[in-house]
Design an enzyme around this catalytic site. Structure first.
Site, PDB file in Angstrom:
ATOM      1  N   TYR A 198       0.990  -1.097  -0.014  1.00 44.37           N
ATOM      2  CA  TYR A 198      -0.049  -0.043  -0.182  1.00 44.37           C
ATOM      3  C   TYR A 198       0.713   1.137  -0.029  1.00 44.37           C
ATOM      4  CZ  TYR A 198      -3.722   3.298   1.624  1.00 44.37           C
ATOM      5  OH  TYR A 198      -4.702   4.024   1.815  1.00 44.37           O
TER       6      TYR A 198
ATOM      7  N   GLU B  77       4.098   1.736  -0.630  1.00 41.20           N
ATOM      8  CA  GLU B  77       4.890   2.198  -2.127  1.00 41.20           C
ATOM      9  C   GLU B  77       3.913   2.266  -3.316  1.00 41.20           C
ATOM     10  OE1 GLU B  77       7.562   2.933  -1.435  1.00 41.20           O
ATOM     11  OE2 GLU B  77       8.689   1.815  -0.245  1.00 41.20           O
TER      12      GLU B  77
ATOM     13  N   LYS C 276       1.091   3.887  -3.088  1.00 43.05           N
ATOM     14  CA  LYS C 276       0.841   5.401  -2.937  1.00 43.05           C
ATOM     15  C   LYS C 276       1.828   6.335  -3.138  1.00 43.05           C
ATOM     16  CE  LYS C 276      -3.654   5.030  -1.988  1.00 43.05           C
ATOM     17  NZ  LYS C 276      -4.622   5.585  -2.707  1.00 43.05           N
TER      18      LYS C 276
ATOM     19  N   ARG D 276     -10.210  -2.207  10.422  1.00 36.62           N
ATOM     20  CA  ARG D 276      -9.556  -1.167  11.112  1.00 36.62           C
ATOM     21  C   ARG D 276      -9.985  -1.050  12.459  1.00 36.62           C
ATOM     22  NH1 ARG D 276      -9.220   2.877   5.962  1.00 36.62           N
ATOM     23  NH2 ARG D 276     -11.199   1.541   5.437  1.00 36.62           N
TER      24      ARG D 276
ATOM     25  N   VAL E  72     -11.510   1.548  14.479  1.00 35.41           N
ATOM     26  CA  VAL E  72     -12.906   1.997  14.667  1.00 35.41           C
ATOM     27  C   VAL E  72     -13.734   1.139  14.423  1.00 35.41           C
ATOM     28  CG1 VAL E  72     -14.422   3.893  14.289  1.00 35.41           C
ATOM     29  CG2 VAL E  72     -11.842   4.484  14.756  1.00 35.41           C
TER      30      VAL E  72
ATOM     31  N   ASN F 233     -13.709  -2.140  14.049  1.00 28.09           N
ATOM     32  CA  ASN F 233     -13.659  -3.513  14.894  1.00 28.09           C
ATOM     33  C   ASN F 233     -13.991  -3.320  16.132  1.00 28.09           C
ATOM     34  OD1 ASN F 233     -12.473  -4.877  12.607  1.00 28.09           O
ATOM     35  ND2 ASN F 233     -10.596  -5.363  13.836  1.00 28.09           N
TER      36      ASN F 233
ATOM     37  N   GLY G 281      -1.011  -5.341  20.330  1.00 28.72           N
ATOM     38  CA  GLY G 281       0.132  -4.769  21.090  1.00 28.72           C
ATOM     39  C   GLY G 281      -0.338  -4.268  22.645  1.00 28.72           C
TER      40      GLY G 281
ATOM     41  N   GLY H  79      -1.398  -1.322  23.047  1.00 23.08           N
ATOM     42  CA  GLY H  79      -2.393  -0.225  22.910  1.00 23.08           C
ATOM     43  C   GLY H  79      -1.895   1.230  22.953  1.00 23.08           C
TER      44      GLY H  79
ATOM     45  N   GLN I 248       0.402   2.472  21.047  1.00 26.92           N
ATOM     46  CA  GLN I 248       0.435   3.375  19.572  1.00 26.92           C
ATOM     47  C   GLN I 248      -0.338   4.400  19.480  1.00 26.92           C
ATOM     48  OE1 GLN I 248      -0.620   0.306  20.050  1.00 26.92           O
ATOM     49  NE2 GLN I 248      -1.772  -0.695  18.547  1.00 26.92           N
TER      50      GLN I 248
HETATM   51  N1  UDP Z   1      -5.661  -1.936  16.056  1.00 28.62           N
HETATM   52  C1  UDP Z   1      -6.029  -2.655  17.170  1.00 28.62           C
HETATM   53  N2  UDP Z   1      -7.142  -3.451  17.103  1.00 28.62           N
HETATM   54  C2  UDP Z   1      -7.881  -3.760  15.953  1.00 28.62           C
HETATM   55  C3  UDP Z   1      -7.555  -3.066  14.608  1.00 28.62           C
HETATM   56  C4  UDP Z   1      -6.389  -2.271  14.669  1.00 28.62           C
HETATM   57  O1  UDP Z   1      -5.585  -2.452  17.946  1.00 28.62           O
HETATM   58  O2  UDP Z   1      -8.859  -4.554  15.797  1.00 28.62           O
HETATM   59  C5  UDP Z   1      -4.739  -1.122  15.839  1.00 28.62           C
HETATM   60  C6  UDP Z   1      -3.451  -1.229  15.052  1.00 28.62           C
HETATM   61  O3  UDP Z   1      -2.504  -2.092  15.263  1.00 28.62           O
HETATM   62  C7  UDP Z   1      -2.942   0.310  14.928  1.00 28.62           C
HETATM   63  C8  UDP Z   1      -4.297   1.149  15.253  1.00 28.62           C
HETATM   64  O4  UDP Z   1      -5.088   0.278  15.926  1.00 28.62           O
HETATM   65  O5  UDP Z   1      -2.037   0.403  15.819  1.00 28.62           O
HETATM   66  C9  UDP Z   1      -5.007   1.763  13.756  1.00 28.62           C
HETATM   67  O6  UDP Z   1      -5.227   0.614  13.190  1.00 28.62           O
HETATM   68  P1  UDP Z   1      -6.177   0.772  11.589  1.00 28.62           P
HETATM   69  O7  UDP Z   1      -5.885  -0.672  11.062  1.00 28.62           O
HETATM   70  O8  UDP Z   1      -7.193   1.250  11.976  1.00 28.62           O
HETATM   71  O9  UDP Z   1      -5.143   1.928  10.911  1.00 28.62           O
HETATM   72  P2  UDP Z   1      -3.744   2.271  10.504  1.00 28.62           P
HETATM   73  O10 UDP Z   1      -3.596   3.330  11.063  1.00 28.62           O
HETATM   74  O11 UDP Z   1      -2.726   1.162  11.178  1.00 28.62           O
HETATM   75  O12 UDP Z   1      -3.716   2.119   8.954  1.00 28.62           O
END
Ligand code: UDP
Length: 310
Positions: free
Chosen positions: A146, A148, A150, A187, A189, A191, A206, A208, A210
């Site tokens: 994705y 690369e 873009k 993604r 939100v 999920n 992880g 959380g 991030q």
């Molecule tokens: N994430 C999460 N649980 C999920 C889906 C995503 O913890 O069920 C995390 C993911 O690892 C990332 C962040 O939420 O750190 C945003 O992920 P998303 O897929 O929404 O978008 P990204 O910014 O990574 O493209």
């Protein structure tokens, strides 16, 4: 009457754009091959005589009868889960698809706007991200297909601007959420909301810690609309600079849905960016744009929509 071609028009952002340009008096041609988009997103537009839908894969040449004044190129899988499912299609739509869209814009003497992404910054070493940051991308990781694609699309867009004098725009879209996201989009939100509404465990990847900065979709498309009418040719970040951790997002969703869900930790995906926040100085100054909807209000609106679809 001006006419706009929107590729990926049946997708999450594309479908909101179709509705917006119709509302602003454009003839809208929506093009999509429906691999991640759905006709449900545009069902309410079919009655409008200024709306048409073409099912087409834009990695093959595009033919449109009549005038096109603007090409908005939004076709691409955009969820990390989808890049894993459709890696080759993601690369092809960003490269061959962008080339075909630019060729069409050139032939029709149309403006061209590329939907780019904050992913061009990769796992950023500059925070918040300004448009002049070149990024920190792993080309061979799972997200590389994705990122690369873009980055190539941006390079191709600038080449058509410089060499063929096409009036091009590039929007770098940061995390966006709202109605029309698929329930199983993958993604954070969608999920979290789907899981919370079903009282199922919230899958936090992880620890959380991030961060992301989430923009409500109506704010985003207002920024894109302004950019499309502007004389800017340089990339513009559009996103909401309100940065939060993913753990905070999970707790907000649980609270707003009054859910009984608990967090369930899952491994952090490879190359998942540690932090992300747009610097929107350029959009503020040049487009007089800034987001209006805060996360709490946007999540409430999104939850309402998800409740009708879960
Ligand atoms: N994430 C999460 N649980 C999920 C889906 C995503 O913890 O069920 C995390 C993911 O690892 C990332 C962040 O939420 O750190 C945003 O992920 P998303 O897929 O929404 O978008 P990204 O910014 O990574 O493209």
């Amino acid at each position: 009457m001006k006419s706009v071609l929107i590729t990926g028009g049946a997708g999450f952002i594309g479908s909101h754009l179709c509705a917006l340009y119709l509302e602003r008096g454009y003839k809208v041609i929506c093009m999509d091959n429906l691999i991640t988009g759905t006709k449900d997103n545009i069902a309410s537009l079919f009655d409008d005589k200024n709306f048409s839908f073409i099912n087409h894969n834009i990695t093959t040449p595009i033919h449109i009868d009549g005038d096109v004044d603007m090409v908005l190129h939004f076709a691409s899988p955009a969820s990390p889960d989808d890049y894993l499912l459709y890696p080759i299609q993601t690369l092809k739509v960003g490269s061959l698809g962008t080339h075909n869209c630019l060729g069409l814009a050139k032939a029709k003497k149309a403006r061209f706007l590329l939907a780019s992404t904050s992913e061009v910054y990769g796992d950023p070493l500059v925070h918040p991200q300004t448009e002049d940051y070149w990024g920190n991308v792993n080309p061979i990781g799972p997200r590389g297909v994705y990122d690369e694609a873009k980055r190539f699309a941006e390079a191709m867009t600038m080449a058509y601007h410089r060499f063929h004098k096409v009036d091009t725009k590039i929007v770098r879209i940061f995390n966006t959420y709202g109605p029309h996201m698929r329930l199983k989009d993958g993604r954070a939100v969608p999920n979290f909301i789907t899981q919370a509404l079903k009282n199922e465990p919230i899958t936090m990847y992880g620890d959380g810690s991030q961060t992301r900065s989430f923009c409500f979709v109506t704010d985003l498309i207002d920024g894109i609309y302004r950019l499309s009418l502007s004389d800017l040719n340089e990339p513009v970040n559009i996103g909401n600079p309100n940065e939060i951790t993913i753990k905070e997002l999970a707790f907000s969703v649980i609270r707003l849905t009054q859910s009984k869900s608990k967090l369930k930790t899952k491994p952090l995906p490879k190359d998942d960016p540690r932090q992300r926040k747009p610097d929107i100085s350029r959009a503020k100054e040049k487009l007089k744009w800034q987001p209006k909807i805060d996360l709490e209000d946007g999540l409430v609106l999104t939850v309402e929509w998800f409740k009708q679809h879960v």
